[in-house]
Structure formats: structure tokens, C-alpha cells
Scaffold this active site. Structure first.
Site, PDB file in Angstrom:
ATOM      1  N   GLU A 233       0.827  -1.212   0.000  1.00 60.35           N
ATOM      2  CA  GLU A 233       0.000   0.000   0.000  1.00 60.35           C
ATOM      3  C   GLU A 233       0.860   1.261   0.000  1.00 60.35           C
ATOM      4  O   GLU A 233       0.617   2.208   0.752  1.00 60.35           O
ATOM      5  CB  GLU A 233      -0.968  -0.022   1.202  1.00 60.35           C
ATOM      6  CG  GLU A 233      -1.879  -1.241   1.163  1.00 60.35           C
ATOM      7  CD  GLU A 233      -2.938  -1.293   2.256  1.00 60.35           C
ATOM      8  OE1 GLU A 233      -2.712  -0.727   3.335  1.00 60.35           O
ATOM      9  OE2 GLU A 233      -3.993  -1.900   2.008  1.00 60.35           O
TER      10      GLU A 233
ATOM     11  N   ASP B  29      -8.469  -9.003   3.505  1.00 57.64           N
ATOM     12  CA  ASP B  29      -8.256  -7.917   4.455  1.00 57.64           C
ATOM     13  C   ASP B  29      -9.409  -7.802   5.452  1.00 57.64           C
ATOM     14  O   ASP B  29     -10.266  -6.926   5.297  1.00 57.64           O
ATOM     15  CB  ASP B  29      -8.117  -6.597   3.678  1.00 57.64           C
ATOM     16  CG  ASP B  29      -7.644  -5.462   4.555  1.00 57.64           C
ATOM     17  OD1 ASP B  29      -7.302  -5.723   5.711  1.00 57.64           O
ATOM     18  OD2 ASP B  29      -7.616  -4.319   4.069  1.00 57.64           O
TER      19      ASP B  29
ATOM     20  N   GLU C  16     -12.825  -2.343  11.775  1.00 58.93           N
ATOM     21  CA  GLU C  16     -12.734  -1.545  10.543  1.00 58.93           C
ATOM     22  C   GLU C  16     -13.831  -1.893   9.533  1.00 58.93           C
ATOM     23  O   GLU C  16     -14.531  -1.009   9.045  1.00 58.93           O
ATOM     24  CB  GLU C  16     -11.354  -1.763   9.910  1.00 58.93           C
ATOM     25  CG  GLU C  16     -11.198  -1.075   8.572  1.00 58.93           C
ATOM     26  CD  GLU C  16      -9.855  -1.351   7.910  1.00 58.93           C
ATOM     27  OE1 GLU C  16      -8.984  -1.961   8.547  1.00 58.93           O
ATOM     28  OE2 GLU C  16      -9.685  -0.937   6.753  1.00 58.93           O
TER      29      GLU C  16
HETATM   30  O1  GCW Z   1      -7.220  -2.790   5.671  1.00 53.84           O
HETATM   31  C1  GCW Z   1      -6.184  -1.975   5.438  1.00 53.84           C
HETATM   32  C2  GCW Z   1      -6.528  -0.729   6.157  1.00 53.84           C
HETATM   33  C3  GCW Z   1      -5.350   0.192   6.276  1.00 53.84           C
HETATM   34  C4  GCW Z   1      -4.257  -0.580   6.978  1.00 53.84           C
HETATM   35  C5  GCW Z   1      -3.924  -1.800   6.156  1.00 53.84           C
HETATM   36  C6  GCW Z   1      -2.884  -2.667   6.827  1.00 53.84           C
HETATM   37  C7  GCW Z   1      -2.648   0.343   8.472  1.00 53.84           C
HETATM   38  O2  GCW Z   1      -7.571  -0.113   5.478  1.00 53.84           O
HETATM   39  O3  GCW Z   1      -5.749   1.306   7.014  1.00 53.84           O
HETATM   40  O4  GCW Z   1      -3.135   0.225   7.172  1.00 53.84           O
HETATM   41  O5  GCW Z   1      -5.055  -2.594   5.993  1.00 53.84           O
HETATM   42  O6  GCW Z   1      -3.275  -3.607   7.504  1.00 53.84           O
HETATM   43  O7  GCW Z   1      -1.717  -2.387   6.695  1.00 53.84           O
END
Ligand code: GCW
Length: 888
Positions: free
Chosen positions: A357, A436, A464
Site C-alpha cells: 500500500e 483484508d 474496521e
Molecule cells: O485494511 C487496510 C486498512 C489500512 C491498513 C492496512 C494494513 C494500516 O484499510 O488502514 O493500514 O489494511 O493492515 O496495513
């Protein structure tokens, strides 16, 4: 929360505060009723004489405000409230010795002794006498195995225990009744104390106790995604308890309290900073600040750890490279680790997110994750530090047109070839599922693919994708599905819980990482109910064989007391809540269906498509789901061992609940339960909403069974959740109705006979707008009021006379505080302010919420009128008014 100007208590406090500054108090008609609703507003404040004012102030502030402060203090304690037992309950513990001797000196042992005194004092109203030597009388004795064996070799304690394990034994010693808490480490002693206190809170017998407990795994840590500026990524419980304005907070008392909570469930490490790391964490002048956090954790046996930016040597402008095989880079990491350990000798280690990311990583130099992890691990090794390297590495610019592309394959593709290449103080931290933290995913195939590497499972406590603590969602049942999942690696039992504990592949290190993201909020995670997830994470990390039901029952009793109705009701709500959330969000393994490009909160069914993030469900006119088979799909199924492949490779074999994760099937495909896919989507969403309605009803039966503050807070949350579950249901169902063209066999989707759409009302000032995506508003439209006006929307009631419930579906943006009034003719039947902090400034699925007004008497011809007044950027927008008969 929206501010309720009809709440007499808050209006009272508001007036009192005004009064402190000057002149107002509340007139004695505070409970004036407007059509069945209690109403008090600023308009109700009148002048009183100074003497009367003072008297009123003292009385009211004492009665209301101080009880609130007191309640808030309680709330920090979460499940460690140590509520007093009744005399009958407490009588069981009459034979508990009256003194507590701790053998040995250390911050953790001191804490163990004082916590025991504190808990017994609170629950049993008895003050234990502290001592430091072997007792000459009945006593509770605390000590490590080593100490106990040397000073009292004839004491009945085990020879050895796993690290952090402990024994609790009621025994005779030199003619005295003793209760011995023996730990393999000092931490073990503290865990033994918390376990004893838990047993008392739960009313368990202690008299003949002989119990040994050992943790399943060596590593039981939480991660916090806190930024130095005090914000928390995916945190929903207020600002950071560790950082503010670029520095470690001056007052770290909440961090110390957090250490206490963590220790009480056996968590022994905490990564305090965001995996999206700030290089400053490793700046030489910042390290002393970190030492202050370690100081407040130390008495609780919690090791401090931090996330680090892999490019730190360069980002801090100390080198011109961060190439992991450059000797200067190795030296840099070594020196920085040495400096850190000089300040914090018990420092836990680092956590790294790299090449993920947008984070920098070894790929910049063509190096592998093993090269990256090893260079840092070498630096930590002499100090006993651990490096957690996250397996959450994937390309978020995937070409969605290529049906062979699959984000779910990334972690295995990248890490499996490196198996055995990581140093022994490295742990690969693997999210439970391959995407995720979705509402349902299969176990990540990587758990079976790293037989020569230490592993930890990463679970997300902060919700989340699970309603962000505004929705009730107890995650332990979901986590257990992954932990109990058997990979059948090499054809033998290989459950995830045994893999991460190091048992399956004989690894010394491994365990659990839970992303907690607690904040300054009084309930830590925003809602008292959400704390069951933090508690459950700790308990599972200690013993993953505990059932979800046993864990929640412990939590409920400690949090809300042993009232049988409260326990039964709360346990049942928590246990079914994940399933309900799945029902009204994304069922059949399709993913959470939230807006993945936004806050990950409200519905956003199409947001996952036609972009590179790879959370695709590929819904089209005829079919839905990701085809991941070996034969015709992305080949993801091939990452599992052969026996598991058989479970997922074909449509008939795949369990319904994961069908759309693994296969692209027609909407008309018939599931194992006999329904078509499309009808299942419709039915599960309607079912989910009804389940939440039932939670609300059940919660209402608990009035008086707990303190008012928590009762009311959860009540308001559940009312909100019901409204938002309806938003979810309608958005998902209408998306699939439009996409598939197949109607709901039960005629519900797209037909809402009780609704009056805003855009169809008589509008004054209000203007219609198209909501994007359309399914996030009823009929695809809402109305909004241009700034600086008050707008009205009205319609004529045309049903039979009687009592009705009204629901106003409106949009509570986070960029203002619009106000609303609802009138029937000239009667104001409700007024409120939209001042919740829902995670969006726009009109849509994140901000759509409802105001429920019960039992309004209406007759044909009545004019119902909603007045909206914008404030800031919030445009007093609303979607519809629903008028229904109150439940029988
Ligand atoms: O799910 C995603 C989240 C990000 C997070 C990432 C991760 C900290 O939306 O906010 O970053 O995973 O786990 O690295």
C-alpha cells in the site's frame, strides 16, 4: 451520537453550565410533554434568585454530574470493575487468608500484590495485609517458581512451567492454610493473580483449587495503529493514549491503565505505533520519549514495541540508501537497536510493513522480504528482540480486466518461496484471511505454506470492516473458525491455532497479534460492548481452545455483573452478532460490500470493482463471485494442501458461506440449503435486520439490570444500528435487483409501502438530489437544503386514524450540525440536532441514519412537516419518512 435536545438531563447540565457563567437555571417544567415526548431545550432556561441558584447548582451538580464522573471512572476499568459481591456470593471466600506475602522484589511482583489487594478489597470488602516474607500464619503466597523452590522447597508447586505459566494451589504449609500463586516468571505470578480475581468475580469455588495454566503461544501482542499526531488509523475510540502533536503524551496514565487491562488477559507486548510508520519513531532524539511509555507498561509485564519504516536510514537523512544488503545499512540498524536497548532494556522489538500500500520496501533495491527482515533481526538479536514482518504485501494496482489476477494469492506467492530463509527471531505476521479483515474469508493459505518459519496470526479487534464499534459484532466466533481450521498439511492435523503456537511445525516462537486501536474514549473502543473483542482476543491468545461462549460469559459477568437476565441476554446477543452483521452486509463469502474506497463503513457494493485494489466480487448481469478454482479460475485454491483443495475446488463441495469467495456462479444457482443465490442474498439481508430489531427489544428488557449510563449508551447504539442495518439491507438488495434483474420472490425489495420519499413531498427550499451510488438512498434520491435557509418538506397523512411510529431517514454528515423539527399540523412532535461524527462529509451510505419517534397519534388529513436548518457544510438532507404501526 446525534444530540437529543429532548433529553432533560443533558439540557439540565447545559443550563447549569450556562449558569456557572452567569444567569440561568432550568424552569420547573422540565418534563413538559410535547405529544408524548419529553422536551427541554435552551429555551426552557429562566432566571432564578441567586440563593436558589446556588442551592440548585449544588444539588443538581452533585446528583447528576458527579455520578457521571464516577461512571466514567468505572468505564476505564472495562472488565476489571471488581464490582462488590453480595454477602451471599462473598461468603464463599470467607476462608481466604487475610494476608498476602510476595516473595521477591520487582515492579511486576509489586503490581501483583497490590492488584490482589485492590481486587479483594473491592469485591469482598476485605483488606489483605501485605507482607514480604514467608508467612507465619494463613496467607496467600505469591512468587516465582525459582524463588519458591529455593526458600520453601517443601511447598506444593510444580517443578517447571512454560514461560508465563502459573499454578494456583490451595494447600497446607507448616500447619497454615495457604493459597499459593506460583509463576514460571514474574509475569506468570501477575497472571495468576488476575486469574484468581476473575474466579472470585465469577463466583468460582477456590477451596480445593489445584490449577495449572500455561499460555498456548509464546507471543501474545496487540498492535496499535497510532500516529504521532495523536490520530489513530482505523481507530474509533478517540485519540491516541500514547501520542499527541508529534510527541509522546505528557500524561501517560491511560497507557498505564491499558497495560493493566492487557496483563489481565495475558497480553505481554504492545506495538504502540502505526504500521504505516513514521521514520521519526527511530530518530535518536525521539527514543527517550519512548522510554516513558515502556516505564508505564513495565509494572504490568507488557513489553513496548514499535512499528518502523523500512526506509528509516534514508528517510532520516542519515544514509543515502536503505538497501538491506548494504553493510552501512546493517550497521545503522545495529547502532539504532543498541541505542534503543540502552534506554529500554526490556524493549520487545519492531513490526514492519514494507512494499505494501505504497510503503517503501526492499523491492526498491530488488531485494526480498527475507533480506529486509534479516537485516533488522540481526540488529535486535543480541538484545533478545523480535522482528514481526507482515505478510500483508500485495500489488494494489492489479489489472481488474485480467480474470487470472487475484490479490488473495499475493502473500503465499511472495512468502512461500522464502520459507526457511528468515532468522529465528523473525515472525511472519499473517492476517487471518487472504484479503483484508472481511466479514468472512477462508484461512490464509500461508499458514500452511511456512513450515520452516515462525508465524503469528493477525486478528483485527478494531472493527474496521465490521461496523466500527457502532454495530454490535463479537468477533471471537469468527476468529475461532480460522484458528480451528485444519490445513491437513502433509495429510496430518494442522490447525491454525497449533501452527501459530509453533506446535505443528516445531517452532519456538509464534503466536497472536491483535490490532486493537484503543483510544482516549472512556470505553477505550467507543462502545462497552466492543470490549468483548479485546477481552476475547487476549483469552484466545492464551487458550484458543476456550469456546466463544465461555469467553463472552466471563466477559459479561465481569463487565455487567452476575444478574442472570443480563448475563443470558448479553451473552446471546454477542454470540449471534457477527452472523447478523454478515447477514445484512455481505453474505456467502462475497466480502463486506462496504465502500472500499472510502471509510470502509457503510454500503458501497460496486466500489470494489473496476479498480486495482483487488477486492473484486465480479457481480454482473448473470453471475456473481470470484472464480478462484485451479481448473478454471485464478488458481488460488492450489495454494492449499490437497485435502483442503478438495473442499474448495468445485462448486458442489464448497460450503455456501464461502461460495462467492471461491466461485463465480449464476444468481439462479441453487445452494445447499435449497435457495437460489439471489434469493439468499435478499433473505439474509432481511433476516439480519430482524435480528438487530430483536437485539434492541432484548436490550430494552435490561433496563434496571445495570447502571443507567451503560444501559442508555448501548440502547442508543442499537437504535442506530437498526437504522443503519436497514440502509445496508436496502443498498445491497437494490444493487442486486438492478444488476440481476431478478425480483425478490417475497416482493420486499424495491417496494416500501410505508415510506413517503422526500423528493415526492411538497418542498419549500429543499431541492432533490441524486445519491451516488443510487441504492444508498431510497429511490436513489434525497433532498437537501441550501445553506442559510430553513427548508420544509410536507405531506398529507392519508391512512386510518391511530397511533403510528415515525422514522425519519436523514443524513448526518460530519461537517456540520444541522437541526430538524418534525411537526404534525402546528404541534412539534420532535426536534433534534444532527451532530454525530459518522465517517463522511457526504450524503450517502455512511451518513444515512434515522430518528425514531414512537406512538404519534395521526388522523387522515394531518399535515406532517419536516423542517431542516443547515449548519456548516451539513445540509439537513433527508431521504424519506416511514410511517408504521407500532409493534403489538
Ligand atoms: O485494511 C487496510 C486498512 C489500512 C491498513 C492496512 C494494513 C494500516 O484499510 O488502514 O493500514 O489494511 O493492515 O496495513
Amino acid at each position: 451520537m446525534m444530540r437529543d435536545v429532548s433529553n432533560p438531563q443533558s439540557a439540565l447540565c447545559h443550563c447549569m453550565l450556562s449558569d456557572l457563567a452567569g444567569l440561568f437555571a432550568v424552569k420547573d417544567t422540565i418534563n413538559q410533554k410535547i405529544d408524548g415526548q419529553s422536551k427541554v431545550g435552551a429555551r426552557d432556561c429562566v432566571k432564578l434568585s441567586p440563593a436558589l441558584r446556588v442551592a440548585l447548582l449544588v444539588t443538581i451538580l452533585a446528583a447528576i454530574c458527579s455520578s457521571r464522573v464516577h461512571a466514567a471512572d468505572d468505564r476505564y476499568d472495562a472488565w476489571l470493575r471488581y464490582a462488590p459481591l453480595t454477602n451471599a456470593e462473598g461468603a464463599k471466600y470467607d476462608s481466604l487468608p487475610a494476608s498476602v506475602a510476595v516473595l521477591g522484589e520487582s515492579p511486576v511482583l509489586d503490581t501483583a500484590q497490590s492488584e490482589l489487594i485492590r481486587g479483594v478489597q473491592a469485591m469482598l470488602r476485605r483488606t489483605l495485609h501485605p507482607g514480604k516474607a514467608l508467612p507465619d500464619g494463613n496467607a496467600i503466597v505469591l512468587g516465582t517458581l525459582a524463588t519458591l523452590h529455593s526458600v520453601a522447597p517443601d511447598l506444593d508447586v510444580p517443578n517447571a512451567l512454560r514461560e508465563d505459566g502459573f499454578s494456583l494451589t490451595a494447600s497446607r504449609f507448616h500447619g497454615h492454610d495457604c493459597f499459593v500463586i506460583a509463576g514460571s516468571s514474574e509475569r506468570g505470578v501477575l497472571y495468576g493473580v488476575f486469574t484468581l480475581l476473575r474466579k472470585i468475580a465469577l463466583g468460582e469455588e477456590l477451596q480445593h483449587l489445584r490449577e495449572i495454566q500455561e499460555p498456548s503461544a509464546s507471543v501474545r501482542w496487540v498492535n496499535e495503529w497510532d500516529n504521532l499526531d495523536g490520530r489513530i488509523e482505523r481507530g474509533y475510540g478517540g485519540p491516541s493514549i500514547f501520542f499527541a502533536e508529534g510527541n509522546v503524551r505528557a500524561d501517560l496514565s491511560r497507557a498505564g491503565e491499558y497495560g493493566r487491562l492487557l496483563a489481565s488477559v495475558g497480553i505481554d507486548g504492545c506495538v504502540v505505533s502505526n504500521v504505516n510508520a513514521n521514520p521519526r519513531m527511530l530518530a535518536a532524539d525521539f527514543l527517550p520519549q519512548l522510554a516513558r511509555i515502556a516505564d508505564v507498561f513495565r509494572p504490568w509485564g507488557v513489553r513496548l514495541a514499535i512499528s518502523v519504516d523500512f526506509s528509516s536510514p534514508k528517510a532520516l537523512a542519515e544514509l543515502d540508501t536503505f538497501d538491506p544488503i548494504d553493510p552501512r545499512v546493517a550497521e545503522w540498524w545495529k547502532q539504532r537497536a543498541d541505542q534503543l536497548y540502552k534506554l529500554i532494556p526490556d524493549f520487545g522489538g519492531f513490526l514492519v510493513k514494507a512494499d505494501s500500500e505504497g510503503r517503501p520496501g526492499p523491492s526498491s533495491y530488488g531485494r526480498s522480504p527475507a533480506d529486509a527482515a534479516n537485516v533488522i533481526a540481526h540488529a535486535l538479536k543480541p538484545h533478545g528482540g523480535i522482528l514481526f514482518y507482515r505478510a500483508f504485501v500485495y500489488n494494489h494496482h492489479l489489472d481488474w480486466r485480467d480474470l487470472k489476477n487475484d490479490r488473495a494469492k499475493a502473500a503465499y506467492d511472495i512468502f512461500h518461496p522464502l520459507d526457511g530463509k528468515f532468522d529465528d527471531n523473525i515472525i511472519i505476521q499473517i492476517k487471518n484471511g487472504p484479503i483484508d479483515f472481511q466479514v468472512r474469508e477462508p484461512a490464509s493459505p500461508l499458514f500452511g505454506g511456512l513450515q520452516n518459519t515462525n508465524q503469528a496470526i493477525e486478528l483485527q479487534i478494531t472493527q474496521e470492516y465490521m461496523g466500527q464499534q457502532r454495530h454490535l459484532c463479537y468477533l471471537v466466533p469468527m476468529w475461532k473458525e480460522t484458528l480451528d481450521f485444519d490445513f491437513r498439511a502433509d495429510g496430518r492435523p494442522t490447525r491454525v491455532k497449533d501452527v501459530v503456537a509453533g506446535k505443528s511445525f516445531h517452532r519456538a516462537l509464534g503466536g497472536f497479534a491483535g490490532v486493537a486501536n484503543v483510544g482516549m474514549n472512556a470505553y477505550w473502543l467507543r462502545s462497552p460492548m466492543a470490549m468483548a473483542n479485546l477481552y476475547g482476543f487476549g483469552r484466545l491468545a492464551w487458550d484458543p481452545d476456550l469456546s466463544a461462549a465461555a469467553i463472552v460469559d466471563e466477559w459479561t459477568r465481569q463487565t455487567f455483573g452476575n444478574d442472570p437476565l443480563a448475563v443470558k441476554t448479553i451473552d446471546a446477543m454477542q454470540l449471534s452478532s457477527w452472523q447478523s452483521y454478515e447477514n445484512y452486509t455481505g453474505s456467502l463469502g462475497i466480502g463486506t460490500l462496504t465502500d472500499i474506497l472510502g471509510a470502509h463503513y457503510g454500503p458501497g457494493v460496486a466500489s470494489s470493482e473496476n479498480n486495482g485494489w483487488g477486492q473484486w466480487h465480479r457481480a454482473d448481469h448473470d453471475a456473481v463471485g470470484m472464480e478462484r478454482s485451479i481448473a478454471t479460475g485464478t488458481g488460488y485454491v492450489g495454494q492449499y494442501p490437497p485435502e483442503v483443495q478438495k473442499l474448495y475446488e468445485t462448486v458442489p463441495a464448497t460450503p455456501d458461506q464461502l461460495l462467492l469467495f471461491f466461485h463465480h456462479v449464476p444468481y439462479t444457482h441453487v445452494l445447499h440449503d435449497g435457495q437460489t443465490v439471489i434469493q439468499h442474498i435478499y433473505d439474509s439481508h432481511y433476516k439480519g435486520v430482524e435480528e438487530v430489531r430483536e437485539y434492541l427489544r432484548q436490550w430494552q428488557s435490561l433496563r434496571g439490570h445495570m447502571d443507567d449510563a451503560r444501559y442508555s449508551f448501548v440502547l442508543t447504539q442499537l437504535q442506530y444500528q437498526l437504522g443503519h442495518a436497514i440502509v445496508w439491507r436496502d443498498a445491497v438488495c437494490n444493487f442486486f435487483l438492478r444488476t440481476s434483474g431478478i425480483p425478490d420472490a417475497k416482493g420486499r425489495v424495491g417496494h416500501y409501502p410505508n415510506r413517503v420519499e422526500a423528493e415526492s413531498m411538497r418542498l419549500q427550499g429543499y431541492v432533490p438530489l441524486d445519491v451516488d451510488p443510487p441504492e444508498n438512498a431510497s429511490g436513489g434520491k434525497a433532498v437537501e437544503c441550501p445553506p442559510t435557509h430553513t427548508c420544509t418538506a410536507s405531506f398529507t397523512f392519508d391512512k386510518a386514524a391511530g397511533s403510528y411510529d415515525l422514522d425519519v431517514q436523514y443524513f448526518d454528515q460530519n461537517n456540520g450540525m444541522a437541526s430538524f423539527r418534525l411537526l404534525v399540523g402546528d404541534r412539534v412532535i420532535d426536534a433534534w440536532i444532527a451532530d454525530d461524527d459518522l465517517p463522511n462529509a457526504k450524503i450517502g451510505g455512511d451518513t444515512s441514519t434515522r430518528r425514531h419517534i414512537s406512538a404519534v397519534s395521526l388522523k387522515p388529513g394531518d399535515e406532517i412537516r419536516l423542517e431542516g436548518t443547515p449548519e456548516g457544510g451539513e445540509l439537513a438532507a433527508f431521504d424519506y419518512v416511514e410511517i408504521s404501526r407500532p409493534p403489538e
